[in-house]
Design a protein around this motif. Structure first.
Motif, PDB file in Angstrom:
ATOM      1  N   ILE A  26       1.893   0.041  -9.122  1.00  0.00           N
ATOM      2  CA  ILE A  26       1.030  -0.853  -9.476  1.00  0.00           C
ATOM      3  C   ILE A  26      -0.465  -0.503  -9.323  1.00  0.00           C
ATOM      4  O   ILE A  26      -1.124  -1.178 -10.165  1.00  0.00           O
ATOM      5  CB  ILE A  26       1.182  -2.073  -8.280  1.00  0.00           C
ATOM      6  CG1 ILE A  26       2.735  -2.457  -8.281  1.00  0.00           C
ATOM      7  CG2 ILE A  26       0.123  -3.170  -8.670  1.00  0.00           C
ATOM      8  CD1 ILE A  26       3.002  -3.626  -7.064  1.00  0.00           C
ATOM      9  N   VAL A  27      -0.699   0.605  -8.400  1.00  0.00           N
ATOM     10  CA  VAL A  27      -1.991   1.163  -8.678  1.00  0.00           C
ATOM     11  C   VAL A  27      -1.827   2.355  -8.772  1.00  0.00           C
ATOM     12  O   VAL A  27      -0.898   3.288  -8.412  1.00  0.00           O
ATOM     13  CB  VAL A  27      -2.858   0.702  -7.302  1.00  0.00           C
ATOM     14  CG1 VAL A  27      -2.807  -0.891  -7.070  1.00  0.00           C
ATOM     15  CG2 VAL A  27      -2.456   1.305  -6.255  1.00  0.00           C
ATOM     16  N   VAL A  28      -3.181   3.129  -8.903  1.00  0.00           N
ATOM     17  CA  VAL A  28      -3.418   4.766  -9.035  1.00  0.00           C
ATOM     18  C   VAL A  28      -4.581   4.901  -8.370  1.00  0.00           C
ATOM     19  O   VAL A  28      -5.495   4.230  -8.327  1.00  0.00           O
ATOM     20  CB  VAL A  28      -3.290   5.088 -10.453  1.00  0.00           C
ATOM     21  CG1 VAL A  28      -1.812   4.988 -11.331  1.00  0.00           C
ATOM     22  CG2 VAL A  28      -4.331   4.692 -11.380  1.00  0.00           C
ATOM     23  N   THR A  29      -4.592   6.274  -7.525  1.00  0.00           N
ATOM     24  CA  THR A  29      -5.748   6.849  -7.115  1.00  0.00           C
ATOM     25  C   THR A  29      -6.499   7.596  -7.960  1.00  0.00           C
ATOM     26  O   THR A  29      -5.798   8.714  -8.386  1.00  0.00           O
ATOM     27  CB  THR A  29      -5.518   7.347  -5.756  1.00  0.00           C
ATOM     28  OG1 THR A  29      -5.085   6.131  -4.863  1.00  0.00           O
ATOM     29  CG2 THR A  29      -6.942   7.623  -5.028  1.00  0.00           C
ATOM     30  N   ARG A  30      -7.650   7.427  -8.298  1.00  0.00           N
ATOM     31  CA  ARG A  30      -8.465   8.397  -9.125  1.00  0.00           C
ATOM     32  C   ARG A  30      -9.642   9.292  -8.376  1.00  0.00           C
ATOM     33  O   ARG A  30     -10.775   9.429  -8.700  1.00  0.00           O
ATOM     34  CB  ARG A  30      -8.924   7.618 -10.227  1.00  0.00           C
ATOM     35  CG  ARG A  30      -8.153   7.008 -11.216  1.00  0.00           C
ATOM     36  CD  ARG A  30      -8.921   6.325 -12.431  1.00  0.00           C
ATOM     37  NE  ARG A  30      -7.760   5.755 -13.051  1.00  0.00           N
ATOM     38  CZ  ARG A  30      -8.385   4.672 -13.964  1.00  0.00           C
ATOM     39  NH1 ARG A  30      -9.405   4.263 -14.182  1.00  0.00           N
ATOM     40  NH2 ARG A  30      -7.171   4.359 -15.144  1.00  0.00           N
ATOM     41  N   GLY A  31      -9.140   9.850  -7.269  1.00  0.00           N
ATOM     42  CA  GLY A  31     -10.380  10.834  -6.605  1.00  0.00           C
ATOM     43  C   GLY A  31     -11.233   9.805  -6.129  1.00  0.00           C
ATOM     44  O   GLY A  31     -11.408   8.843  -5.414  1.00  0.00           O
ATOM     45  N   ARG A  32     -12.434  10.207  -6.712  1.00  0.00           N
ATOM     46  CA  ARG A  32     -13.834   9.608  -6.051  1.00  0.00           C
ATOM     47  C   ARG A  32     -13.940   8.163  -6.843  1.00  0.00           C
ATOM     48  O   ARG A  32     -14.695   7.182  -6.591  1.00  0.00           O
ATOM     49  CB  ARG A  32     -14.836  10.364  -6.578  1.00  0.00           C
ATOM     50  CG  ARG A  32     -15.064  11.604  -5.620  1.00  0.00           C
ATOM     51  CD  ARG A  32     -16.316  12.631  -6.098  1.00  0.00           C
ATOM     52  NE  ARG A  32     -16.795  13.662  -5.240  1.00  0.00           N
ATOM     53  CZ  ARG A  32     -17.538  14.554  -5.386  1.00  0.00           C
ATOM     54  NH1 ARG A  32     -18.465  14.197  -6.239  1.00  0.00           N
ATOM     55  NH2 ARG A  32     -17.538  15.394  -4.629  1.00  0.00           N
ATOM     56  N   GLY A  33     -12.931   8.106  -7.818  1.00  0.00           N
ATOM     57  CA  GLY A  33     -12.916   6.655  -8.563  1.00  0.00           C
ATOM     58  C   GLY A  33     -12.463   5.655  -7.776  1.00  0.00           C
ATOM     59  O   GLY A  33     -12.409   4.578  -8.416  1.00  0.00           O
ATOM     60  N   GLY A  34     -11.620   5.994  -6.699  1.00  0.00           N
ATOM     61  CA  GLY A  34     -11.236   4.898  -5.753  1.00  0.00           C
ATOM     62  C   GLY A  34      -9.670   4.564  -6.406  1.00  0.00           C
ATOM     63  O   GLY A  34      -9.222   5.266  -7.298  1.00  0.00           O
ATOM     64  N   THR A  35      -9.133   3.440  -5.887  1.00  0.00           N
ATOM     65  CA  THR A  35      -7.946   3.008  -6.202  1.00  0.00           C
ATOM     66  C   THR A  35      -8.171   1.670  -7.194  1.00  0.00           C
ATOM     67  O   THR A  35      -8.983   0.802  -7.009  1.00  0.00           O
ATOM     68  CB  THR A  35      -7.148   2.399  -4.854  1.00  0.00           C
ATOM     69  OG1 THR A  35      -7.108   3.450  -3.847  1.00  0.00           O
ATOM     70  CG2 THR A  35      -5.812   1.839  -5.461  1.00  0.00           C
ATOM     71  N   VAL A  36      -7.427   2.068  -8.299  1.00  0.00           N
ATOM     72  CA  VAL A  36      -7.323   1.145  -9.539  1.00  0.00           C
ATOM     73  C   VAL A  36      -6.083   0.661  -9.857  1.00  0.00           C
ATOM     74  O   VAL A  36      -5.171   1.119  -9.484  1.00  0.00           O
ATOM     75  CB  VAL A  36      -8.371   1.583 -10.740  1.00  0.00           C
ATOM     76  CG1 VAL A  36      -9.574   1.930 -10.407  1.00  0.00           C
ATOM     77  CG2 VAL A  36      -7.392   2.620 -11.412  1.00  0.00           C
ATOM     78  N   VAL A  37      -6.119  -0.685 -10.531  1.00  0.00           N
ATOM     79  CA  VAL A  37      -4.751  -1.148 -11.106  1.00  0.00           C
ATOM     80  C   VAL A  37      -4.399  -0.319 -12.181  1.00  0.00           C
ATOM     81  O   VAL A  37      -4.980   0.126 -13.052  1.00  0.00           O
ATOM     82  CB  VAL A  37      -5.068  -2.650 -11.369  1.00  0.00           C
ATOM     83  CG1 VAL A  37      -3.623  -3.490 -12.184  1.00  0.00           C
ATOM     84  CG2 VAL A  37      -5.394  -3.568 -10.397  1.00  0.00           C
ATOM     85  N   ALA A  38      -3.242  -0.163 -12.230  1.00  0.00           N
ATOM     86  CA  ALA A  38      -2.578   1.005 -13.270  1.00  0.00           C
ATOM     87  C   ALA A  38      -2.741   0.424 -14.626  1.00  0.00           C
ATOM     88  O   ALA A  38      -2.706  -0.799 -14.608  1.00  0.00           O
ATOM     89  CB  ALA A  38      -1.092   1.523 -12.865  1.00  0.00           C
ATOM     90  N   SER A  39      -2.585   1.346 -15.716  1.00  0.00           N
ATOM     91  CA  SER A  39      -2.926   0.897 -16.887  1.00  0.00           C
ATOM     92  C   SER A  39      -1.699  -0.026 -17.216  1.00  0.00           C
ATOM     93  O   SER A  39      -1.858  -0.927 -18.242  1.00  0.00           O
ATOM     94  CB  SER A  39      -2.993   2.052 -17.638  1.00  0.00           C
ATOM     95  OG  SER A  39      -2.089   2.895 -17.834  1.00  0.00           O
ATOM     96  N   ALA A  40      -0.504   0.312 -16.766  1.00  0.00           N
ATOM     97  CA  ALA A  40       0.721  -0.681 -17.112  1.00  0.00           C
ATOM     98  C   ALA A  40       1.446  -0.876 -15.871  1.00  0.00           C
ATOM     99  O   ALA A  40       2.189  -0.027 -15.424  1.00  0.00           O
ATOM    100  CB  ALA A  40       1.696   0.083 -18.045  1.00  0.00           C
ATOM    101  N   PRO A  41       0.953  -1.623 -14.976  1.00  0.00           N
ATOM    102  CA  PRO A  41       1.459  -1.828 -13.576  1.00  0.00           C
ATOM    103  C   PRO A  41       2.972  -2.290 -13.762  1.00  0.00           C
ATOM    104  O   PRO A  41       3.167  -3.137 -14.725  1.00  0.00           O
ATOM    105  CB  PRO A  41       0.565  -2.893 -12.839  1.00  0.00           C
ATOM    106  CG  PRO A  41       0.136  -3.508 -14.190  1.00  0.00           C
ATOM    107  CD  PRO A  41      -0.225  -2.650 -15.240  1.00  0.00           C
ATOM    108  N   SER A  42       3.749  -1.664 -12.649  1.00  0.00           N
ATOM    109  CA  SER A  42       5.000  -1.920 -12.790  1.00  0.00           C
ATOM    110  C   SER A  42       5.537  -3.600 -12.843  1.00  0.00           C
ATOM    111  O   SER A  42       6.510  -3.950 -13.073  1.00  0.00           O
ATOM    112  CB  SER A  42       6.035  -1.229 -11.782  1.00  0.00           C
ATOM    113  OG  SER A  42       5.414  -1.463 -10.469  1.00  0.00           O
ATOM    114  N   VAL A  43       4.681  -4.346 -12.472  1.00  0.00           N
ATOM    115  CA  VAL A  43       4.817  -5.711 -12.170  1.00  0.00           C
ATOM    116  C   VAL A  43       4.228  -6.630 -13.507  1.00  0.00           C
ATOM    117  O   VAL A  43       4.694  -7.654 -13.462  1.00  0.00           O
ATOM    118  CB  VAL A  43       4.367  -6.447 -10.746  1.00  0.00           C
ATOM    119  CG1 VAL A  43       4.936  -5.839  -9.840  1.00  0.00           C
ATOM    120  CG2 VAL A  43       2.787  -6.202 -10.858  1.00  0.00           C
ATOM    121  N   ALA A  44       3.809  -6.203 -14.344  1.00  0.00           N
ATOM    122  CA  ALA A  44       3.489  -6.700 -15.416  1.00  0.00           C
ATOM    123  C   ALA A  44       3.619  -5.901 -16.762  1.00  0.00           C
ATOM    124  O   ALA A  44       3.336  -4.713 -16.915  1.00  0.00           O
ATOM    125  CB  ALA A  44       1.809  -6.898 -15.368  1.00  0.00           C
TER     126      ALA A  44
END
Length: 442
Positions: free
Chosen positions: A63-81
């Motif tokens: 559902i989310v991905v972690t981008r290092g210093r970019g923090g945690t963001v919603v995935a480009s294609a989250p598994s629930v959407a």
């Protein structure tokens, strides 16, 4: 309650469920940043460890991905959407779908005698005639046909293989750019993608070696008609990839030969190397590109262990592929008129693909594709090109959903692009790039 983040809860499970609902309902969209762990913990009145555990669960579920210093963001294609392609604007020529030309698809006529409903399909999941046709299909190209089974589609088959072979957090080596649904599927299964760069001959050996060194436990690749780049594995590249894989005999290698009959070029499969080939392997073939997009049937040849694990899991879930569907596929695979139509499709797709590549080259534009239905064109600004071609009456696919670390590009489906149209599209493409250069400079 931290309402400004659309997230609530007092336990890790509640916080993860709240974030999932926000994504499902669209209050958190792909690319939106979640608050830092400590910030959300302070807002909810819980410990940072509780929020960290919630974020870990969201990552595991894709559902989310972690981008290092970019923090945690919603995935480009989250598994629930479900991420679906944008609707084609009215009046535009659609070259974005990746679908075959309907003119080359046979009429789908269900069998006149439907399978009786009261019998144990689980005890006999495969029609003997279709199983033998599938074996001959693989055998034609040198793929070992000792173990063959069926599934409902290529992604259905890949998902089952990865779910029984890997554990959450394991890495899967995938092509970059690659098939966007596969790039979405891997994180949805709680797995990590290890991007492997491609060129005209398929996966680059040094990139695959890096993915294996990083811990990839499975490799998924297209031996020809790669989507979106149009690669076709050459005989020399096959040997290079086999040399890389020789040091990782435990890695499962999955080949998705989805356009086997219309790819335009011979198959150089890793599975045809005999004792030098991978110990754990599967080759998947579908009929949606040459018999009908609504035929959700897949044949898979594989090693004995992979067969047992795949069929064991399928027995516990869907059980079997519809015998009515299997009978329909048998009818089409044994019909001489359909065979002629498929052969004509393969010829036409090659002509149309090569026509666009040549037309683009006349305007100084490089397109990649030596097989398949698509042409990949590297560009500097995807949005500018997509919008520019839209103004000229063309609808093409922006490349962002097909890539992880690869450079930007657009994908053009050539399946129903007639040869004379290639010159018109290429000229419009050249004008769009010239306008973009004058706008942005250089």
């Amino acid at each position: 309650m931290a309402t400004q983040y659309a997230i609530s809860g007092a336990t890790a499970r509640e916080i993860a469920a709240s974030a999932e609902r926000a994504v499902t309902e669209g209050r958190l969209r792909p690319g939106d940043a979640l608050p830092p762990v400590r910030t959300l913990a302070d807002g909810l009145g819980v410990s940072p460890g509780t929020v960290a555990a919630a974020y870990k669960e969201l990552r595991r579920r894709g559902i989310v991905v972690t981008r290092g210093r970019g923090g945690t963001v919603v995935a480009s294609a989250p598994s629930v959407a479900s991420r679906r392609p944008p609707r084609v604007p009215e009046g535009l020529r659609d070259l974005a779908g990746g679908h075959p030309d309907p003119a080359f698809l046979p009429d789908l006529v269900p069998p006149g005698r439907l399978s009786p409903g009261a019998r144990s399909h689980r005890a006999s999941p495969r029609l003997p005639q279709l199983e033998e046709l599938a074996r001959a299909w693989f055998r034609r190209d040198g793929v070992p046909d000792g173990q063959v089974t069926f599934a409902h589609g290529a992604l259905d088959c890949v998902a089952r293989l990865l779910s029984v072979e890997l554990r959450p957090g394991d890495a899967v080596a995938v092509e970059d750019p690659g098939f966007h649904h596969l790039l979405d599927l891997v994180p949805a299964l709680g797995l990590r993608t290890a991007a492997v760069a491609v060129d005209d001959e398929g996966m680059r050996p040094e990139a695959l070696r890096s993915a294996l060194r990083a811990g990839a436990r499975a490799v998924v690749l297209c031996p020809r008609a790669q989507n979106p780049y149009g690669s076709r594995v050459s005989e020399a590249r096959r040997e290079e990839l086999l040399a890389v894989l020789a040091g990782s005999p435990e890695v499962l290698v999955v080949e998705d030969d989805h356009s086997a009959d219309t790819a335009g070029g011979p198959l150089h499969s890793l599975t045809t190397a005999g004792a030098r080939g991978p110990g754990r392997w599967a080759q998947i073939r579908t009929v949606s590109k040459h018999l009908g997009t609504d035929l959700r049937w897949t044949a898979m040849a594989c090693d004995p262990v992979t067969l047992a694990r795949h069929d064991g899991r399928m027995l516990l879930t869907s059980g079997w592929v519809s015998h009515v569907l299997q009978e329909t596929v048998v009818r089409l695979m044994t019909d001489p008129a359909t065979a002629e139509l498929v052969a004509a499709a393969g010829t036409a797709y090659t002509e149309r693909r090569e026509a666009l590549i040549a037309a683009l080259a006349e305007h100084g534009i490089t397109g990649a594709a030596v097989s398949g239905l698509n042409v990949w064109v590297p560009v500097r600004d995807e949005a500018a090109v997509v919008n520019g071609l839209r103004s000229q009456g063309w609808w093409v696919a922006g490349g962002s959903r097909f890539r992880i670390g690869a450079g930007p590009g657009v994908r053009i489906t050539v399946a129903d692009l007639r040869v004379p149209e290639a010159a018109v599209l290429a000229a419009d493409f050249g004008r769009v790039l010239a306008d973009s250069a004058s706008t942005y400079g250089g």
